[in-house]
Write a protein that holds these residues in place. Structure first.
Motif, PDB file in Angstrom:
ATOM      1  N   VAL A 166      60.372   4.514  38.171  1.00  0.00           N
ATOM      2  CA  VAL A 166      61.098   3.264  38.430  1.00  0.00           C
ATOM      3  C   VAL A 166      61.329   2.543  37.106  1.00  0.00           C
ATOM      4  O   VAL A 166      60.525   2.671  36.174  1.00  0.00           O
ATOM      5  N   SER A 167      62.417   1.802  37.044  1.00  0.00           N
ATOM      6  CA  SER A 167      62.710   1.003  35.848  1.00  0.00           C
ATOM      7  C   SER A 167      62.071  -0.380  35.999  1.00  0.00           C
ATOM      8  O   SER A 167      61.854  -0.861  37.111  1.00  0.00           O
ATOM      9  N   GLY A 168      61.804  -1.018  34.868  1.00  0.00           N
ATOM     10  CA  GLY A 168      61.358  -2.417  34.853  1.00  0.00           C
ATOM     11  C   GLY A 168      60.034  -2.642  35.568  1.00  0.00           C
ATOM     12  O   GLY A 168      59.161  -1.776  35.589  1.00  0.00           O
ATOM     13  N   ALA A 169      59.902  -3.854  36.146  1.00  0.00           N
ATOM     14  CA  ALA A 169      58.697  -4.231  36.887  1.00  0.00           C
ATOM     15  C   ALA A 169      59.130  -4.676  38.283  1.00  0.00           C
ATOM     16  O   ALA A 169      60.176  -5.318  38.426  1.00  0.00           O
ATOM     17  N   LEU A 170      58.332  -4.351  39.274  1.00  0.00           N
ATOM     18  CA  LEU A 170      58.712  -4.659  40.660  1.00  0.00           C
ATOM     19  C   LEU A 170      57.907  -5.835  41.209  1.00  0.00           C
ATOM     20  O   LEU A 170      56.809  -6.136  40.740  1.00  0.00           O
ATOM     21  N   GLY A 171      58.439  -6.468  42.235  1.00  0.00           N
ATOM     22  CA  GLY A 171      57.651  -7.420  43.033  1.00  0.00           C
ATOM     23  C   GLY A 171      57.858  -8.890  42.743  1.00  0.00           C
ATOM     24  O   GLY A 171      57.494  -9.725  43.565  1.00  0.00           O
ATOM     25  N   ASP A 172      58.448  -9.219  41.583  1.00  0.00           N
ATOM     26  CA  ASP A 172      58.571 -10.647  41.247  1.00  0.00           C
ATOM     27  C   ASP A 172      59.513 -11.401  42.187  1.00  0.00           C
ATOM     28  O   ASP A 172      59.289 -12.578  42.482  1.00  0.00           O
ATOM     29  N   ALA A 173      60.569 -10.732  42.641  1.00  0.00           N
ATOM     30  CA  ALA A 173      61.527 -11.413  43.535  1.00  0.00           C
ATOM     31  C   ALA A 173      60.818 -11.813  44.825  1.00  0.00           C
ATOM     32  O   ALA A 173      60.985 -12.930  45.334  1.00  0.00           O
ATOM     33  N   ILE A 219      68.359   6.030  43.357  1.00  0.00           N
ATOM     34  CA  ILE A 219      68.680   4.997  44.355  1.00  0.00           C
ATOM     35  C   ILE A 219      68.352   3.665  43.693  1.00  0.00           C
ATOM     36  O   ILE A 219      67.522   3.621  42.778  1.00  0.00           O
ATOM     37  N   ASP A 220      68.998   2.593  44.117  1.00  0.00           N
ATOM     38  CA  ASP A 220      68.559   1.294  43.597  1.00  0.00           C
ATOM     39  C   ASP A 220      67.630   0.652  44.617  1.00  0.00           C
ATOM     40  O   ASP A 220      67.723   0.908  45.825  1.00  0.00           O
ATOM     41  N   LEU A 221      66.689  -0.139  44.121  1.00  0.00           N
ATOM     42  CA  LEU A 221      65.652  -0.715  44.981  1.00  0.00           C
ATOM     43  C   LEU A 221      66.102  -2.069  45.504  1.00  0.00           C
ATOM     44  O   LEU A 221      66.116  -3.051  44.776  1.00  0.00           O
ATOM     45  N   SER A 222      66.513  -2.102  46.770  1.00  0.00           N
ATOM     46  CA  SER A 222      66.958  -3.365  47.340  1.00  0.00           C
ATOM     47  C   SER A 222      66.103  -3.773  48.540  1.00  0.00           C
ATOM     48  O   SER A 222      65.888  -4.948  48.778  1.00  0.00           O
ATOM     49  N   ASP A 223      65.593  -2.807  49.292  1.00  0.00           N
ATOM     50  CA  ASP A 223      64.870  -3.142  50.531  1.00  0.00           C
ATOM     51  C   ASP A 223      63.364  -3.010  50.410  1.00  0.00           C
ATOM     52  O   ASP A 223      62.649  -3.244  51.384  1.00  0.00           O
ATOM     53  N   GLY A 224      62.873  -2.607  49.250  1.00  0.00           N
ATOM     54  CA  GLY A 224      61.438  -2.368  49.079  1.00  0.00           C
ATOM     55  C   GLY A 224      61.219  -0.927  48.659  1.00  0.00           C
ATOM     56  O   GLY A 224      61.826  -0.013  49.210  1.00  0.00           O
ATOM     57  N   LEU A 225      60.331  -0.733  47.677  1.00  0.00           N
ATOM     58  CA  LEU A 225      60.122   0.582  47.065  1.00  0.00           C
ATOM     59  C   LEU A 225      59.861   1.696  48.082  1.00  0.00           C
ATOM     60  O   LEU A 225      60.517   2.738  48.054  1.00  0.00           O
ATOM     61  N   ALA A 267      56.649  -3.189  49.014  1.00  0.00           N
ATOM     62  CA  ALA A 267      57.528  -3.520  50.143  1.00  0.00           C
ATOM     63  C   ALA A 267      58.351  -4.776  49.894  1.00  0.00           C
ATOM     64  O   ALA A 267      59.007  -5.274  50.797  1.00  0.00           O
ATOM     65  N   GLY A 268      58.330  -5.286  48.651  1.00  0.00           N
ATOM     66  CA  GLY A 268      58.903  -6.603  48.378  1.00  0.00           C
ATOM     67  C   GLY A 268      60.390  -6.721  48.609  1.00  0.00           C
ATOM     68  O   GLY A 268      60.872  -7.603  49.297  1.00  0.00           O
ATOM     69  N   GLY A 269      61.156  -5.806  48.058  1.00  0.00           N
ATOM     70  CA  GLY A 269      62.611  -5.887  48.185  1.00  0.00           C
ATOM     71  C   GLY A 269      63.229  -6.783  47.136  1.00  0.00           C
ATOM     72  O   GLY A 269      62.536  -7.514  46.417  1.00  0.00           O
TER      73      GLY A 269
END
Ligand code: ADP
Ligand code: MG
Length: 337
Positions: A166-173, A219-225, A267-269
């Motif tokens: 995965v690119s970047g960091a997840l979960g902040d949104a 794929i791009d992450l829009s709905d949760g990893l 699961a953040g999205g």
């Protein structure tokens, strides 16, 4: 359309429909043969290119809060669409905008169109048409991009043995959403930082193009990893083994209890990062790309053969099995309605 008493004055008192389109959404085009103003727009495709196209709709209360800053809303409406082009490795060319507005609010339109057109300019993507009507606030964008024939990145290309990145960091949104909804507290500078992740996502367009020929699937992450990875696994007829502690997150999220970290990253999205798979031999090339782009690319999983396509086995950093208790976003799932 069906005539109604309001149809001749869809935007009474203030600016009319066509003035509105002219002022806020008509800009000279450089690449498109024909932009806003006629019945159709015209795009010339270079030989050997496929047209990549994608549509995303944003509905008030569903995809954004009514309190969002109009500039950020304009940015996000286009960003989520550019993210789809990025996931296919396509170069953005142009987009159309279908807009329902409850009234002509010029302050809103100024901010919204500025946020939209600033991001469009940053990605050299032209607004070439659309539709404007009165109604509950609703934004629908269709983007058009180009990709060399046969080189589009697809969900269906993952191979057994691939590494999953995965690119970047997840979960902040998701973290920001929890704070905005009053379910969590963060120091005020923390709120603004995470809020930027939620409201000003940066689509990974140049990364997507650079992954052509290197990634096997994306794929791009829009709905949760976990849900988005599941789409890749199903489309590719494979399974995956994922280390939940390897998923990268911001230092703010790292300060949260581990359960929250997992909830937001898995699961953040609304992350709009890219997930892709690549052969293990490509690991040095992937890290060289990360350095060249200045974007962390983190390996979080491996693709495995499975008799149950879509199978996802989760474990923690010690190798212990983790039960999948997370739900990704689904507009029509009972849990979300
Ligand atoms: P038609 O009735 O032929 O569909 P419209 O009157 O809806 O055309 O729109 C006039 C022109 O303005 C068209 O070129 C259309 O693509 C463009 N347009 C309408 N709304 C928007 C918008 N929100 N953003 C950009 N272009 C728009
Ligand atoms: Mg129209």
């Amino acid at each position: 359309m069906i005539p109604s008493p309001a149809s001749s004055e869809r935007f009474p008192r203030m600016m009319g429909e066509f003035d509105l389109i002219k002022t806020y959404f008509t800009r000279p085009t450089k690449r498109a043969v024909l932009g806003v103003g006629d019945d159709c727009a015209l795009l010339a495709l270079a030989p050997g290119m496929h047209l990549a196209t994608s549509t995303d709709m944003l509905v008030e209360g569903r995809h954004f809060l009514s309190t969002v800053d109009p500039y950020r809303l304009g940015h996000k409406a286009l960003a989520v669409n550019l993210s789809d082009l990025a996931a296919c490795g396509a170069r953005p060319l142009a987009f159309t905008l279908a807009l329902a507005l409850p009234s002509v609010d010029e302050k809103f339109l100024e901010g919204f169109s500025q946020g939209l057109l600033d991001l469009a300019q940053a990605h050299d993507c032209e607004l070439i048409g659309g539709d404007t009507t009165r109604g509950p606030l609703n934004l629908c964008i269709t983007v058009f991009g180009e990709v060399p024939a046969g080189q589009a990145l697809l969900r269906s290309g993952a191979r057994v043995g691939d590494d999953v990145y995965v690119s970047g960091a997840l979960g902040d949104a998701r973290l920001a959403l929890e704070v905005l909804c009053g379910r969590l507290n963060l120091p005020s500078n923390g709120l603004e930082l995470t809020r930027r992740a939620l409201e000003l996502p940066q689509p990974r367009v140049s990364l997507g193009m650079a992954l052509r020929g290197l990634a096997h699937s994306a794929i791009d992450l829009s709905d949760g990893l976990l849900g988005d990875l599941h789409h890749v696994l199903l489309a590719s007829g494979v399974g995956a083994r994922l280390n939940v502690d390897a998923v990268p997150c911001s230092s703010l999220l790292q300060e949260q209890p581990i359960d929250w970290q997992h909830e937001c990253t898995l699961a953040g999205g609304d992350d709009y990062e890219l997930l892709f798979t690549a052969a293990p031999e490509s690991a040095p090339a992937v890290q060289a790309l990360a350095a060249a782009q200045g974007i962390p690319l983190t390996c979080i999983a491996q693709i495995i053969a499975s008799e149950r396509p879509g199978e996802l086995r989760l474990h923690d950093k010690h190798g212990a099995k983790v039960v999948n208790q997370w739900h990704s976003f689904d507009h029509f799932a009972a849990v979300n309605t």
